[in-house]
Scaffold this active site. Structure first.
Site, PDB file in Angstrom:
ATOM      1  N   LYS A  46      -6.398  19.935 -78.385  1.00  0.00           N
ATOM      2  CA  LYS A  46      -5.901  19.408 -79.662  1.00  0.00           C
ATOM      3  C   LYS A  46      -6.723  18.206 -80.145  1.00  0.00           C
ATOM      4  CE  LYS A  46      -1.041  20.767 -79.299  1.00  0.00           C
ATOM      5  NZ  LYS A  46       0.346  20.318 -79.282  1.00  0.00           N
TER       6      LYS A  46
ATOM      7  N   ASP B  41       3.201  20.465 -85.324  1.00  0.00           N
ATOM      8  CA  ASP B  41       4.305  20.199 -84.374  1.00  0.00           C
ATOM      9  C   ASP B  41       5.419  19.382 -85.046  1.00  0.00           C
ATOM     10  OD1 ASP B  41       3.368  21.557 -82.126  1.00  0.00           O
ATOM     11  OD2 ASP B  41       2.205  19.845 -81.424  1.00  0.00           O
TER      12      ASP B  41
HETATM   13  P1  NAP Z   1       1.937  14.565 -73.065  1.00  0.00           P
HETATM   14  O1  NAP Z   1       0.950  14.347 -74.150  1.00  0.00           O
HETATM   15  O2  NAP Z   1       1.453  14.647 -71.666  1.00  0.00           O
HETATM   16  O3  NAP Z   1       3.037  13.380 -73.176  1.00  0.00           O
HETATM   17  C1  NAP Z   1       4.053  13.235 -72.209  1.00  0.00           C
HETATM   18  C2  NAP Z   1       4.887  11.986 -72.530  1.00  0.00           C
HETATM   19  O4  NAP Z   1       5.904  11.861 -71.534  1.00  0.00           O
HETATM   20  C3  NAP Z   1       4.088  10.686 -72.475  1.00  0.00           C
HETATM   21  O5  NAP Z   1       4.647   9.760 -73.376  1.00  0.00           O
HETATM   22  C4  NAP Z   1       4.318  10.242 -71.025  1.00  0.00           C
HETATM   23  O6  NAP Z   1       4.120   8.864 -70.832  1.00  0.00           O
HETATM   24  C5  NAP Z   1       5.793  10.604 -70.870  1.00  0.00           C
HETATM   25  N1  NAP Z   1       6.196  10.787 -69.480  1.00  0.00           N
HETATM   26  C6  NAP Z   1       5.880  11.823 -68.664  1.00  0.00           C
HETATM   27  N2  NAP Z   1       6.454  11.658 -67.449  1.00  0.00           N
HETATM   28  C7  NAP Z   1       7.141  10.487 -67.513  1.00  0.00           C
HETATM   29  C8  NAP Z   1       7.961   9.773 -66.587  1.00  0.00           C
HETATM   30  N3  NAP Z   1       8.196  10.241 -65.354  1.00  0.00           N
HETATM   31  N4  NAP Z   1       8.524   8.613 -66.993  1.00  0.00           N
HETATM   32  C9  NAP Z   1       8.308   8.143 -68.245  1.00  0.00           C
HETATM   33  N5  NAP Z   1       7.558   8.779 -69.164  1.00  0.00           N
HETATM   34  C10 NAP Z   1       6.978   9.939 -68.811  1.00  0.00           C
HETATM   35  O7  NAP Z   1       2.771  15.908 -73.296  1.00  0.00           O
HETATM   36  P2  NAP Z   1       3.185  16.605 -74.700  1.00  0.00           P
HETATM   37  O8  NAP Z   1       2.203  17.665 -75.036  1.00  0.00           O
HETATM   38  O9  NAP Z   1       3.472  15.548 -75.711  1.00  0.00           O
HETATM   39  O10 NAP Z   1       4.538  17.364 -74.255  1.00  0.00           O
HETATM   40  C11 NAP Z   1       5.708  16.646 -73.909  1.00  0.00           C
HETATM   41  C12 NAP Z   1       6.882  17.629 -73.709  1.00  0.00           C
HETATM   42  O11 NAP Z   1       7.140  18.287 -74.947  1.00  0.00           O
HETATM   43  C13 NAP Z   1       6.589  18.748 -72.704  1.00  0.00           C
HETATM   44  O12 NAP Z   1       7.782  18.981 -71.973  1.00  0.00           O
HETATM   45  C14 NAP Z   1       6.274  19.952 -73.566  1.00  0.00           C
HETATM   46  O13 NAP Z   1       6.640  21.172 -72.968  1.00  0.00           O
HETATM   47  C15 NAP Z   1       7.165  19.699 -74.776  1.00  0.00           C
HETATM   48  N6  NAP Z   1       6.631  20.277 -76.035  1.00  0.00           N
HETATM   49  C16 NAP Z   1       7.483  21.051 -76.786  1.00  0.00           C
HETATM   50  C17 NAP Z   1       7.035  21.581 -77.982  1.00  0.00           C
HETATM   51  C18 NAP Z   1       7.956  22.445 -78.800  1.00  0.00           C
HETATM   52  O14 NAP Z   1       7.475  23.102 -79.749  1.00  0.00           O
HETATM   53  N7  NAP Z   1       9.234  22.456 -78.535  1.00  0.00           N
HETATM   54  C19 NAP Z   1       5.708  21.328 -78.426  1.00  0.00           C
HETATM   55  C20 NAP Z   1       4.883  20.522 -77.644  1.00  0.00           C
HETATM   56  C21 NAP Z   1       5.360  19.994 -76.438  1.00  0.00           C
HETATM   57  P3  NAP Z   1       2.649   8.358 -70.296  1.00  0.00           P
HETATM   58  O15 NAP Z   1       1.619   9.161 -71.038  1.00  0.00           O
HETATM   59  O16 NAP Z   1       2.601   6.922 -70.625  1.00  0.00           O
HETATM   60  O17 NAP Z   1       2.626   8.686 -68.835  1.00  0.00           O
END
Ligand code: NAP
Length: 288
Positions: A73, A109
């Site tokens: 992305k 998104d």
């Molecule tokens: P990402 O870029 O890796 O971001 C993950 C976020 O979660 C970051 O802010 C990270 O903080 C935080 N995080 C992860 N583990 C943590 C913990 N143990 N404690 C505190 N904060 C934590 O991932 P993403 O692509 O945004 O996706 C995030 C979630 O959304 C996933 O579960 C994904 O499946 C879901 N999603 C859903 C859709 C949909 O259409 N429904 C679309 C996209 C994503 P740090 O980076 O500071 O560690």
């Protein structure tokens, strides 16, 4: 897919890694079939690939467009001819349209997310929002929430990888939209509680609670979840996260991530074809 591939069939695709679990091929191919469009959509894993070379090839074979998932992305940005202003603010693109040879990048998104919360009865202009997370999905949600008229946005993240990104995101939103955004440390329980108490919309855009870690929740104390809240988890595996189960028990309205997933696809479909995706048929078949 029961539609015939012809000599005129145009290709679209998903790039990223992993891609084998994606619902996008079913969603788009079913929509092309229902609307009688001579198009096909496939997935390509780019883990060991040269993204620039792939994009040059996709231009040459005149694809109608493509989607990007992680980690492409952000990697895609230098290969595009134009980037839509909201995607520029987000700093990431998940949808590319080939417009007569020009590749134009969008991020759907947050568009999909805001459609799902409006449908759940939340009018953005009257919804102060607490957003947990500042990763890829959270950034798109934050920007589109601000552009859609959310008056105040509290971004909550741990002081980790995405902390600086959260600060930059809030600064961009404050400079370019009418929304007031601030950033809170997830470890500061009192401050997080105060953000939620002021909000009518709470969104989990972290991966906390996603399978296989289904016992995890981003909220330290479920009593913070007051009944005026719409609690939304963008995770869709599992369908009911611990956060949503606890929110239901507190009398909150709840929303999982399936409708965001469907509507971000519908927004991409509209960008590519100018037509509405048949969302109800696709929802019934693949998103229950
Ligand atoms: P990402 O870029 O890796 O971001 C993950 C976020 O979660 C970051 O802010 C990270 O903080 C935080 N995080 C992860 N583990 C943590 C913990 N143990 N404690 C505190 N904060 C934590 O991932 P993403 O692509 O945004 O996706 C995030 C979630 O959304 C996933 O579960 C994904 O499946 C879901 N999603 C859903 C859709 C949909 O259409 N429904 C679309 C996209 C994503 P740090 O980076 O500071 O560690």
């Amino acid at each position: 897919m029961s539609q015939e591939i012809t000599g005129r069939t145009r290709l679209g695709c998903l790039l990223g890694t992993p891609v084998t679990h994606s619902l996008s091929p079913m969603m788009y191919n079913e929509s092309f079939r229902l609307l009688g469009m001579d198009r096909v959509y496939l997935c390509f894993d780019t883990e060991h690939a040269d993204l620039g070379a792939i994009v040059r090839s996709l231009r040459q074979i005149d694809v109608f467009g493509f989607n990007l998932t992680m980690p492409d992305k952000e990697r895609i940005l230098p290969f595009l001819d134009e980037i839509d202003p909201a995607a520029q603010m987000i700093g990431a693109v998940n949808t590319v349209k080939n417009e007569d040879g020009a590749l134009i990048g969008y991020n759907t998104d947050g568009i999909g997310y805001m459609r799902s919360v409006r449908e759940a009865g939340c009018a953005p202009s009257s919804c102060e929002m607490t957003l947990l997370g500042a990763g890829g999905a959270a950034a798109s949600i934050a920007v589109h929430a601000a552009l859609d008229g959310i008056p105040a946005l509290h971004i909550v993240n741990r002081r980790g990888r995405s902390w600086e990104k959260a600060l930059r995101l809030a600064e961009t939103i404050n400079q370019k939209t009418g929304c007031h955004a601030d950033v809170t440390d997830m470890a500061d329980a009192e401050a997080v509680h105060s953000c939620i108490a002021k909000s009518r919309l709470l969104t989990n855009a972290t991966s906390i609670g996603m399978a296989p870690n289904e016992d995890a929740t981003p909220i330290a104390d479920p009593s913070w979840l007051h009944p005026e809240l719409l609690v939304s988890d963008i995770i869709y595996n599992p369908r009911r996260t611990r956060l949503l189960r606890e929110a239901e028990a507190q009398g909150c309205r709840c929303l999982n991530g399936l409708s965001m997933l469907l509507y971000q696809g519908a927004a991409a479909f509209h960008i590519w074809t100018g037509q509405d995706m048949p969302v109800e048929e696709v929802r019934r078949k693949y998103f229950q």
